[in-house]
Scaffold this motif. Structure first.
Motif, mmCIF file in Angstrom:
data_model
loop_
_atom_site.group_PDB
_atom_site.id
_atom_site.type_symbol
_atom_site.label_atom_id
_atom_site.label_comp_id
_atom_site.label_asym_id
_atom_site.label_seq_id
_atom_site.Cartn_x
_atom_site.Cartn_y
_atom_site.Cartn_z
ATOM 1 N N ALA A 74 0.848 -1.210 -0.044
ATOM 2 C CA ALA A 74 0.133 0.025 -0.102
ATOM 3 C C ALA A 74 0.865 1.235 -0.051
ATOM 4 O O ALA A 74 0.392 2.462 -0.407
ATOM 5 C CB ALA A 74 -0.943 -0.200 1.165
ATOM 6 N N LEU A 75 2.167 1.009 0.452
ATOM 7 C CA LEU A 75 3.196 2.299 0.466
ATOM 8 C C LEU A 75 3.937 2.459 -0.798
ATOM 9 O O LEU A 75 4.773 3.154 -1.006
ATOM 10 C CB LEU A 75 3.869 2.130 1.713
ATOM 11 N N LEU A 76 3.975 1.521 -1.755
ATOM 12 C CA LEU A 76 4.797 1.527 -2.947
ATOM 13 C C LEU A 76 4.973 2.859 -3.459
ATOM 14 O O LEU A 76 6.060 3.343 -3.886
ATOM 15 C CB LEU A 76 4.297 0.392 -3.970
ATOM 16 N N ASN A 77 3.795 3.570 -3.697
ATOM 17 C CA ASN A 77 3.629 4.744 -4.457
ATOM 18 C C ASN A 77 3.976 6.036 -3.640
ATOM 19 O O ASN A 77 3.635 7.201 -4.069
ATOM 20 C CB ASN A 77 2.505 4.787 -5.341
ATOM 21 N N ASP A 78 4.435 5.891 -2.378
ATOM 22 C CA ASP A 78 4.278 7.019 -1.417
ATOM 23 C C ASP A 78 2.984 7.771 -1.594
ATOM 24 O O ASP A 78 3.114 9.011 -1.717
ATOM 25 C CB ASP A 78 5.601 7.956 -1.811
ATOM 26 N N PRO A 79 2.126 7.229 -1.112
ATOM 27 C CA PRO A 79 0.584 7.674 -1.247
ATOM 28 C C PRO A 79 0.543 8.983 -0.164
ATOM 29 O O PRO A 79 0.917 8.989 0.778
ATOM 30 C CB PRO A 79 -0.259 6.594 -0.927
ATOM 31 N N LYS A 80 -0.251 9.899 -0.575
ATOM 32 C CA LYS A 80 -0.698 11.015 0.089
ATOM 33 C C LYS A 80 -2.045 10.910 0.622
ATOM 34 O O LYS A 80 -2.303 11.491 1.674
ATOM 35 C CB LYS A 80 -0.838 12.473 -0.672
ATOM 36 N N LEU A 81 -2.706 9.878 0.468
ATOM 37 C CA LEU A 81 -4.014 9.273 0.747
ATOM 38 C C LEU A 81 -3.731 7.742 0.948
ATOM 39 O O LEU A 81 -3.873 6.963 0.278
ATOM 40 C CB LEU A 81 -5.323 9.622 -0.007
ATOM 41 N N LEU A 82 -3.887 7.433 2.302
ATOM 42 C CA LEU A 82 -3.779 5.913 2.522
ATOM 43 C C LEU A 82 -4.897 5.318 3.358
ATOM 44 O O LEU A 82 -5.198 5.965 4.230
ATOM 45 C CB LEU A 82 -2.576 5.805 3.492
ATOM 46 N N ILE A 83 -5.586 4.368 2.790
ATOM 47 C CA ILE A 83 -6.759 3.730 3.244
ATOM 48 C C ILE A 83 -6.580 2.271 3.648
ATOM 49 O O ILE A 83 -6.258 1.434 2.832
ATOM 50 C CB ILE A 83 -7.807 4.000 2.249
ATOM 51 N N LEU A 84 -6.629 2.272 4.790
ATOM 52 C CA LEU A 84 -6.382 0.758 5.504
ATOM 53 C C LEU A 84 -7.505 0.321 6.229
ATOM 54 O O LEU A 84 -8.113 1.076 7.155
ATOM 55 C CB LEU A 84 -5.316 0.909 6.284
ATOM 56 N N ASP A 85 -8.070 -0.990 5.518
ATOM 57 C CA ASP A 85 -9.467 -1.751 5.940
ATOM 58 C C ASP A 85 -8.933 -2.938 7.079
ATOM 59 O O ASP A 85 -8.406 -3.721 6.500
ATOM 60 C CB ASP A 85 -10.018 -2.063 4.790
ATOM 61 N N GLU A 86 -9.038 -2.606 8.198
ATOM 62 C CA GLU A 86 -8.949 -3.656 9.323
ATOM 63 C C GLU A 86 -7.181 -4.123 8.981
ATOM 64 O O GLU A 86 -6.979 -5.517 9.033
ATOM 65 C CB GLU A 86 -9.749 -4.875 9.194
ATOM 66 N N PRO A 87 -6.462 -3.330 9.016
ATOM 67 C CA PRO A 87 -4.961 -3.528 8.816
ATOM 68 C C PRO A 87 -4.270 -4.576 9.831
ATOM 69 O O PRO A 87 -3.231 -4.899 9.651
ATOM 70 C CB PRO A 87 -4.329 -2.306 8.537
ATOM 71 N N THR A 88 -4.603 -4.383 11.242
ATOM 72 C CA THR A 88 -3.971 -5.164 12.093
ATOM 73 C C THR A 88 -4.648 -6.543 12.458
ATOM 74 O O THR A 88 -4.246 -7.478 13.183
ATOM 75 C CB THR A 88 -4.272 -4.378 13.702
ATOM 76 N N ALA A 89 -5.515 -6.879 11.529
ATOM 77 C CA ALA A 89 -6.183 -8.310 11.631
ATOM 78 C C ALA A 89 -4.862 -9.267 11.393
ATOM 79 O O ALA A 89 -4.114 -9.341 10.535
ATOM 80 C CB ALA A 89 -6.901 -8.434 10.219
ATOM 81 N N GLY A 90 -4.965 -10.285 12.162
ATOM 82 C CA GLY A 90 -3.705 -11.233 12.265
ATOM 83 C C GLY A 90 -2.363 -10.861 12.709
ATOM 84 O O GLY A 90 -1.367 -11.536 12.728
ATOM 85 N N LEU A 91 -2.369 -9.528 13.301
ATOM 86 C CA LEU A 91 -0.931 -9.123 13.683
ATOM 87 C C LEU A 91 -0.982 -9.564 15.266
ATOM 88 O O LEU A 91 -1.780 -9.443 15.978
ATOM 89 C CB LEU A 91 -1.011 -7.523 13.735
ATOM 90 N N ASP A 92 0.157 -9.934 15.889
ATOM 91 C CA ASP A 92 0.373 -10.435 17.271
ATOM 92 C C ASP A 92 0.307 -8.918 18.118
ATOM 93 O O ASP A 92 0.684 -7.789 17.324
ATOM 94 C CB ASP A 92 1.194 -11.027 17.410
ATOM 95 N N PRO A 93 0.335 -9.073 19.391
ATOM 96 C CA PRO A 93 0.462 -7.607 20.008
ATOM 97 C C PRO A 93 1.719 -6.989 19.825
ATOM 98 O O PRO A 93 1.604 -5.503 19.695
ATOM 99 C CB PRO A 93 0.388 -8.220 21.378
ATOM 100 N N GLY A 94 2.876 -7.492 19.810
ATOM 101 C CA GLY A 94 3.914 -6.893 19.516
ATOM 102 C C GLY A 94 4.002 -6.061 17.962
ATOM 103 O O GLY A 94 4.602 -4.820 17.929
ATOM 104 N N GLU A 95 3.498 -6.919 16.928
ATOM 105 C CA GLU A 95 3.467 -6.304 15.546
ATOM 106 C C GLU A 95 2.333 -5.076 15.669
ATOM 107 O O GLU A 95 2.570 -4.399 15.012
ATOM 108 C CB GLU A 95 2.829 -7.566 14.661
ATOM 109 N N ARG A 96 1.220 -5.272 16.343
ATOM 110 C CA ARG A 96 0.403 -4.089 16.356
ATOM 111 C C ARG A 96 0.969 -2.908 16.802
ATOM 112 O O ARG A 96 0.707 -1.870 16.457
ATOM 113 C CB ARG A 96 -1.002 -4.520 17.107
ATOM 114 N N VAL A 97 1.698 -2.850 17.958
ATOM 115 C CA VAL A 97 2.417 -1.895 18.571
ATOM 116 C C VAL A 97 3.496 -1.104 17.744
ATOM 117 O O VAL A 97 3.400 0.044 17.290
ATOM 118 C CB VAL A 97 3.177 -2.013 19.870
#
Length: 231
Positions: free
Chosen positions: A144-167
């Motif tokens: 999602a960050l490949l084109n250095d976006p000025k508008l970044l839309i993230l739908d449930e991006p922390t799904a599947g991340l453990d607590p450390g990854e979420r931090v």
């Protein structure tokens, strides 16, 4: 820099998924809360130009969502992003970079930078099919960050991340929000409680709360649960 939604609506048969939402977002992190079925994903898909609103408009700095110039500024992570299981993480990012028109040498450098950013450098040459759910989600954030976006839309991006990854993810999003508009959708209050410049709450297709949140207003999770369960 402004993302403007003006009386945006979307209906599926007899269900109104998004009901006349008007909203202006500028630089910063905007946390979008709501239960499953509240309309968050439909709203985000309209912001990305994947769905066409039944009524209303979406513009970014004067560009309509249907324009190619709009999409050049957009980074998007859907709930289930598509990937090629036989690709390595590095090859996948380079392939997507090529589709976005990023020159080969720059794409190689950018892929390497982003894999480091999401802590996947050590598995850059491994096939995506060997990744855990959390690793795939981190790769999704990187694409999602490949084109250095000025508008970044993230739908449930922390799904599947453990607590450390979420931090670590929250820290990354907080940094990105300093120079871009980040709209982060979740139903987990703690994912946005400490990093959102603005909190948005949806219920049954409507925007029922918009504003900054601080401790003087009480507990955000209590407020969110009270508002979303109200009849």
């Amino acid at each position: 820099m402004e993302l403007i939604m003006d009386r945006v609506s979307k209906q599926y048969k007899n269900k109104i998924a998004v009901d006349r939402i008007s909203l202006t977002l500028s630089e910063g992190v905007h946390g979008l809360l709501g239960e499953n079925g509240a309309g968050k994903t439909t709203l985000m898909r309209m912001l990305c130009g994947i769905l066409t609103p039944d009524s209303g408009t979406v513009t970014f700095d004067g560009m309509d969502v249907s324009e190619e110039a709009y999409r050049a500024h957009l980074g998007y992570l859907p709930q289930d992003f598509g990937y090629y299981p036989e690709f390595s993480a590095a090859d996948f990012l380079r392939y997507l970079a090529a589709l976005k028109g990023i020159p080969k040498q720059k794409a190689k450098q950018k892929a390497s930078e982003l894999l480091a950013l999401v802590s996947l450098s050590d598995v850059a040459r491994k096939k995506i099919k060997t990744f855990s759910g959390g690793m795939k989600q981190r790769l999704g954030i990187a694409q999602a960050l490949l084109n250095d976006p000025k508008l970044l839309i993230l739908d449930e991006p922390t799904a599947g991340l453990d607590p450390g990854e979420r931090v670590r993810f929250r820290s990354l999003i907080e940094t990105l929000g300093k120079n871009s508009i980040v709209l982060l959708s979740t139903h987990i209050v703690s994912d946005i409680e400490h990093i959102a410049d603005q909190v948005l709450i949806m219920r049954q297709g409507q925007l029922i709360y918009q504003g900054k949140w601080d401790e003087t207003k009480g507990d955000l999770e209590d407020f969110y649960l009270r508002e979303t369960t109200a009849k």
